[in-house]
Design an enzyme around this catalytic site. Structure first.
Site, PDB file in Angstrom:
ATOM      1  N   CYS A 251       0.811  -1.223   0.000  1.00  0.00           N
ATOM      2  CA  CYS A 251       0.000   0.000   0.000  1.00  0.00           C
ATOM      3  C   CYS A 251       0.843   1.271   0.000  1.00  0.00           C
ATOM      4  O   CYS A 251       0.609   2.196  -0.789  1.00  0.00           O
ATOM      5  CB  CYS A 251      -0.968  -0.006   1.181  1.00  0.00           C
ATOM      6  SG  CYS A 251      -0.189   0.010   2.823  1.00  0.00           S
ATOM      7  N   HIS A 302      -2.352   1.105   6.964  1.00  0.00           N
ATOM      8  CA  HIS A 302      -2.761   1.059   5.557  1.00  0.00           C
ATOM      9  C   HIS A 302      -2.990   2.471   5.036  1.00  0.00           C
ATOM     10  O   HIS A 302      -3.436   3.355   5.779  1.00  0.00           O
ATOM     11  CB  HIS A 302      -4.037   0.237   5.401  1.00  0.00           C
ATOM     12  CG  HIS A 302      -4.353  -0.103   3.971  1.00  0.00           C
ATOM     13  ND1 HIS A 302      -3.578  -0.958   3.217  1.00  0.00           N
ATOM     14  CD2 HIS A 302      -5.358   0.309   3.146  1.00  0.00           C
ATOM     15  CE1 HIS A 302      -4.095  -1.076   2.005  1.00  0.00           C
ATOM     16  NE2 HIS A 302      -5.164  -0.303   1.932  1.00  0.00           N
ATOM     17  N   HIS A 314      -5.885   1.764  -4.150  1.00  0.00           N
ATOM     18  CA  HIS A 314      -4.880   1.276  -3.203  1.00  0.00           C
ATOM     19  C   HIS A 314      -4.433  -0.137  -3.543  1.00  0.00           C
ATOM     20  O   HIS A 314      -5.147  -0.891  -4.222  1.00  0.00           O
ATOM     21  CB  HIS A 314      -5.412   1.318  -1.764  1.00  0.00           C
ATOM     22  CG  HIS A 314      -6.662   0.520  -1.537  1.00  0.00           C
ATOM     23  ND1 HIS A 314      -6.810  -0.354  -0.476  1.00  0.00           N
ATOM     24  CD2 HIS A 314      -7.846   0.459  -2.205  1.00  0.00           C
ATOM     25  CE1 HIS A 314      -8.024  -0.901  -0.505  1.00  0.00           C
ATOM     26  NE2 HIS A 314      -8.663  -0.421  -1.545  1.00  0.00           N
TER      27      HIS A 314
END
Length: 341
Positions: A251, A302, A314
């Site tokens: 990510c 994240h 993402h």
């Protein structure tokens, strides 16, 4: 070739289902057998290809599709409003995504996939047995939220900590069912949801609408360019610790590499990136801004990039790779502007 022991009901009951995360399900079998007519059950041995061919001839349904097609492309397959390369784009089918083939017309396939209906080049679409053989390795199991807002917990208990809340229709990666609870994975982190509030089902990836791909209006050219650049990697692989937009990124590696292409340098990890730039409110989000999410311990784990229209892009996990989600598919804990234009 591996032989599969299967039950027969007038034709092969798709031994391919045994290879799926849920195994051979009664619901799947009933879908496949629907419309074929009653027949005595007996056991046979056939190859998977033979099973698929027999089921295809019987025109059974596979994962909800009666005439399955799979996008056979490296990145994305354009879906157009009419059967012409000059026609308006209405969506894109990511690599290995599925569709219902509604018809074939002069080298174009009329398809329906997710919320998208239009035409794709027949050349880049697997169909028939080839599509079913490919799909058996692509099908995944998800827990689909069936309430307005669902609490995701750290343990299978109403007393455990709430990690985040997810909106209706959001799909979580399914791991297993434990009595009244369902164990799921959300961006690679294991968690639990109450089983009554989700529907566990098998599915294949589908097309993305142009609305989901739209960056929004009234933003700077730089932000438009950043988001358009990021979206071209949709469907590419996830790789823990990776920073390659084509061969695999996690990510933070994904957003770092996208921004680096525009000479915007940020930290390497999501926790550090949350301290870069300027903190903003969710109501102030513009395409290119970053959103952060936290794990069980409250620590950020994240990051996503806002692309407009309430959507983020993402690198989520190994199953989905780089994908588009609603910005609140998890509860964001921080929003940051690292562009500063």
């Amino acid at each position: 070739m591996k032989k599969a022991t299967i039950k027969f009901a007038g034709f092969c009951l798709a031994g391919i289902m045994a290879a799926s995360p849920m195994g051979v399900q009664a619901g799947s079998i009933s879908q496949i057998a629907r419309g074929v007519g009653a027949a005595s059950l007996y056991t046979m041995h056939m190859t998977e290809e033979e099973c698929l061919q027999a089921a295809s001839e019987a025109k059974g349904a596979f994962w909800g599709y009666t005439n399955l097609g799979i996008a056979d492309v490296e990145k994305n397959l354009n879906v157009r409003e009419k059967p012409s390369t000059d026609a308006k784009l209405v969506g894109k089918m990511p690599k290995d995504s599925a569709c219902e083939i509604l018809g074939i017309e002069d080298g174009w396939a009329h398809i329906a996939s997710g919320e998208v209906e239009g035409y794709v080049s027949e050349e880049y679409l697997l169909a028939g047995v080839d599509a079913k053989m490919k799909a058996k390795d692509l099908v995944t199991t998800v827990a689909k939220v069936n309430v307005t807002s669902l609490k995701v917990r750290s343990e299978a208990s109403l007393e455990s900590r709430v990690l985040t809340q997810v909106p209706e229709k959001e799909e979580l990666d399914y791991i297993e069912t434990l009595d009244e609870w369902v164990k799921v994975s959300i961006d690679g982190q294991e968690a639990y949801v109450y089983g009554e509030y989700v529907t566990v089902e098998e599915k294949l990836a589908t097309a993305v609408t142009m609305t989901e791909l739209r960056y929004g209006e009234g933003v700077t050219n730089l932000r438009v360019d950043i988001v358009e650049y990021a979206k071209q990697f949709l469907g590419n692989p996830y790789k823990w610790g990776g920073t390659s937009l084509t061969k695999g990124a996690d990510c933070s590696g994904f957003v770092q590499s996208v921004l680096k292409h525009f000479n915007i340098n940020i930290s390497r990890t999501s926790r550090s990136q949350a301290n870069d730039g300027k903190k903003i409110k969710s109501s102030e989000l513009q395409p290119g801004d970053l959103l952060f999410y936290a794990g069980d311990d409250g620590v950020i784990n994240h990051v996503t990039m806002y692309i407009g229209n309430g959507q983020v892009i993402h690198a989520s996990n190994k199953r989905t790779g780089i994908k588009i989600s609603k910005y609140n598919y998890r509860t964001p804990v921080k929003c940051v502007d690292v562009i500063g234009d």
